[in-house]
Motif scaffolding. Structure first.
Motif, short mmCIF file in Angstrom:
data_model
loop_
_atom_site.label_atom_id
_atom_site.label_comp_id
_atom_site.label_asym_id
_atom_site.label_seq_id
_atom_site.Cartn_x
_atom_site.Cartn_y
_atom_site.Cartn_z
N ILE A 14 -10.04 -4.38 -4.42
CA ILE A 14 -8.75 -3.86 -3.96
C ILE A 14 -7.94 -4.98 -3.33
O ILE A 14 -6.73 -5.13 -3.58
CB ILE A 14 -8.96 -2.70 -2.98
CG1 ILE A 14 -9.75 -1.59 -3.65
CG2 ILE A 14 -7.62 -2.19 -2.46
CD1 ILE A 14 -10.18 -0.47 -2.70
N MET A 46 -3.08 4.80 -2.11
CA MET A 46 -4.22 5.02 -1.23
C MET A 46 -4.15 6.39 -0.56
O MET A 46 -3.11 6.81 -0.07
CB MET A 46 -4.24 3.92 -0.15
CG MET A 46 -5.48 3.91 0.70
SD MET A 46 -5.51 2.46 1.79
CE MET A 46 -7.22 2.53 2.35
N ILE A 59 0.86 -1.18 0.00
CA ILE A 59 0.00 0.00 0.00
C ILE A 59 0.90 1.23 0.00
O ILE A 59 1.73 1.40 0.89
CB ILE A 59 -0.92 0.03 1.23
CG1 ILE A 59 -1.90 -1.16 1.21
CG2 ILE A 59 -1.69 1.35 1.30
CD1 ILE A 59 -2.69 -1.33 2.48
N ARG A 92 -15.58 4.10 -5.40
CA ARG A 92 -16.00 3.76 -4.04
C ARG A 92 -17.14 2.75 -4.03
O ARG A 92 -17.27 1.97 -3.08
CB ARG A 92 -16.42 5.03 -3.29
CG ARG A 92 -15.29 6.04 -3.10
CD ARG A 92 -15.67 7.10 -2.09
NE ARG A 92 -15.86 6.56 -0.77
CZ ARG A 92 -14.88 6.25 0.08
NH1 ARG A 92 -13.62 6.46 -0.27
NH2 ARG A 92 -15.13 5.76 1.27
N TYR A 135 -1.32 -0.67 -4.25
CA TYR A 135 -2.51 0.17 -4.16
C TYR A 135 -2.12 1.56 -3.67
O TYR A 135 -1.60 1.71 -2.57
CB TYR A 135 -3.53 -0.47 -3.22
CG TYR A 135 -4.81 0.32 -3.06
CD1 TYR A 135 -5.50 0.80 -4.16
CD2 TYR A 135 -5.33 0.58 -1.80
CE1 TYR A 135 -6.69 1.52 -4.02
CE2 TYR A 135 -6.51 1.29 -1.63
CZ TYR A 135 -7.18 1.76 -2.75
OH TYR A 135 -8.34 2.47 -2.60
N PRO A 186 -6.29 7.85 2.32
CA PRO A 186 -7.38 7.54 3.26
C PRO A 186 -7.69 8.62 4.29
O PRO A 186 -8.34 8.34 5.29
CB PRO A 186 -6.81 6.30 3.97
CG PRO A 186 -5.34 6.56 4.03
CD PRO A 186 -4.99 7.37 2.80
N PHE A 234 0.84 4.79 0.77
CA PHE A 234 -0.02 5.67 1.56
C PHE A 234 0.35 7.12 1.27
O PHE A 234 1.43 7.58 1.62
CB PHE A 234 0.16 5.32 3.04
CG PHE A 234 -0.29 6.38 4.01
CD1 PHE A 234 -1.47 7.07 3.80
CD2 PHE A 234 0.46 6.66 5.14
CE1 PHE A 234 -1.88 8.04 4.70
CE2 PHE A 234 0.06 7.62 6.04
CZ PHE A 234 -1.12 8.31 5.82
N SER A 240 -5.61 2.22 -7.92
CA SER A 240 -5.95 3.38 -7.11
C SER A 240 -7.45 3.60 -7.15
O SER A 240 -8.17 3.04 -7.98
CB SER A 240 -5.22 4.63 -7.62
OG SER A 240 -5.45 5.74 -6.77
N MET A 241 -7.92 4.46 -6.23
CA MET A 241 -9.32 4.86 -6.19
C MET A 241 -9.55 6.01 -7.16
O MET A 241 -8.67 6.85 -7.36
CB MET A 241 -9.71 5.28 -4.77
CG MET A 241 -11.20 5.49 -4.57
SD MET A 241 -12.18 3.97 -4.76
CE MET A 241 -11.64 3.04 -3.32
N ILE A 257 -14.42 -3.03 -1.21
CA ILE A 257 -13.04 -3.34 -0.85
C ILE A 257 -12.53 -4.63 -1.50
O ILE A 257 -11.31 -4.83 -1.64
CB ILE A 257 -12.91 -3.42 0.69
CG1 ILE A 257 -11.45 -3.25 1.13
CG2 ILE A 257 -13.50 -4.74 1.21
CD1 ILE A 257 -11.30 -3.08 2.63
N MET A 316 -7.09 1.35 5.66
CA MET A 316 -5.70 1.02 5.42
C MET A 316 -5.23 -0.11 6.35
O MET A 316 -4.58 -1.07 5.91
CB MET A 316 -4.79 2.24 5.57
CG MET A 316 -3.37 1.98 5.08
SD MET A 316 -2.41 3.50 4.86
CE MET A 316 -1.94 3.83 6.56
#
Length: 287
Positions: free
Chosen positions: A166, A178, A107, A159, A176, A180, A109, A130-131, A163, A205
């Motif tokens: 992912i 992220m 991840i 969204r 990923y 958050p 972050f 990714s989102m 989950i 996360m």
């Protein structure tokens, strides 16, 4: 919208010092022209940095509007400039952890600093996921998607996907990317301190890391001084995360963001209602 996209396209031909100064000028105007967002940013600063004087907080908010405006206009470089030019503007510290990204679930972050798209570019040494928030305007939606896809393979989730996709991507070895640290309400969130104020914070996360065994590597992008480009710092992978306590893991995430915000206070996304969701019985900060 197509005319605005055309204007953005024209901007990418400008030297960065010129483009950056235009961005600062537009941001200075935005500070005065958008009182609603100015108020949100000042409320956030009063909550998060009560030790500062009001004049200091106003100065941070003004500089934030300038930094945010710069980041919008300078995305024209990310979307259209030659790769050689883009990579020449990015200083990576200490280096992209490519071996770690390829060695198992990861991840990346990335907290909400205004240059976060630059962090995404720097990370694209391997395919990522990714989102993604679909845009109502098709031309703008196509622009955002193409801007993310031009640097290599990327799997984008919304969204509404939940989950599970992912987790599947992480288990397939796809890092990923992220972000958050925004208030999306009480669902899948817990109240933990952010600068000492209870904030509804996603636990995703920690839950993702726990479910997949993913390592968490923080990455933060900020402006270099004198319009020289961008600094992207990759931090060491966190040890013992998430551990046995998901609340403590979420608090650890917020504490890391706090430290980075104090280093670059004007570049964090202060115009977001970070404390919009309140614990039961508490009044809104933004009324």
């Amino acid at each position: 919208m197509r005319f605005l996209i055309f204007l953005l396209w024209l901007l990418h031909f400008l030297p960065l010092p010129v483009l950056g100064r235009i961005g600062n000028a537009v941001g200075w105007l935005m500070y005065y022209a958008i009182p609603k967002r100015r108020k949100i940013a000042l409320v956030n600063l009063r909550l998060c940095m009560p030790e500062l004087g009001e004049a200091e907080r106003v100065d941070i908010v003004k500089r934030h509007f300038m930094a945010y405006s710069r980041s919008i206009l300078e995305r024209s470089l990310i979307w259209w400039a030659p790769f050689e030019r883009i990579h020449g503007l990015i200083e990576i510290v200490p280096k992209v952890p490519k071996a770690q990204l390829e060695s198992g679930p990861t991840i990346l972050f990335c907290p909400h600093f205004v240059c976060l798209d630059v962090a995404g570019v720097a990370s694209r040494v391997v395919p990522l996921s990714s989102m993604y928030s679909p845009q109502k305007n098709k031309a703008f939606d196509d622009l955002l998607r193409n801007g993310r896809e031009r640097y290599g393979p990327v799997r984008l989730f919304t969204r509404t996907d939940g989950i599970k996709p992912i987790i599947r991507a992480l288990r397939e070895g796809l890092p990923y990317f992220m972000l958050p640290d925004m208030d999306f309400g009480e669902k899948d969130a817990t109240f933990v301190p952010f600068f000492g104020v209870p904030a509804a914070t996603l636990t995703a996360m920690g839950r993702l890391a726990g479910a997949t065994g993913a390592k968490v590597i923080p990455v933060v992008a900020t402006f270099l001084p004198d319009y020289k480009g961008y600094r992207v710092e990759f931090y060491p992978a966190w040890e013992d995360f998430p551990g046995d306590d998901i609340i403590a893991a979420t608090r650890r995430m917020n504490a890391f963001i706090e430290d980075r915000v104090r280093e670059h206070p004007a570049e964090y996304f202060w115009t977001h209602k970070r404390f919009k969701t309140r614990p039961p019985g508490e009044p809104s900060f933004y009324d």
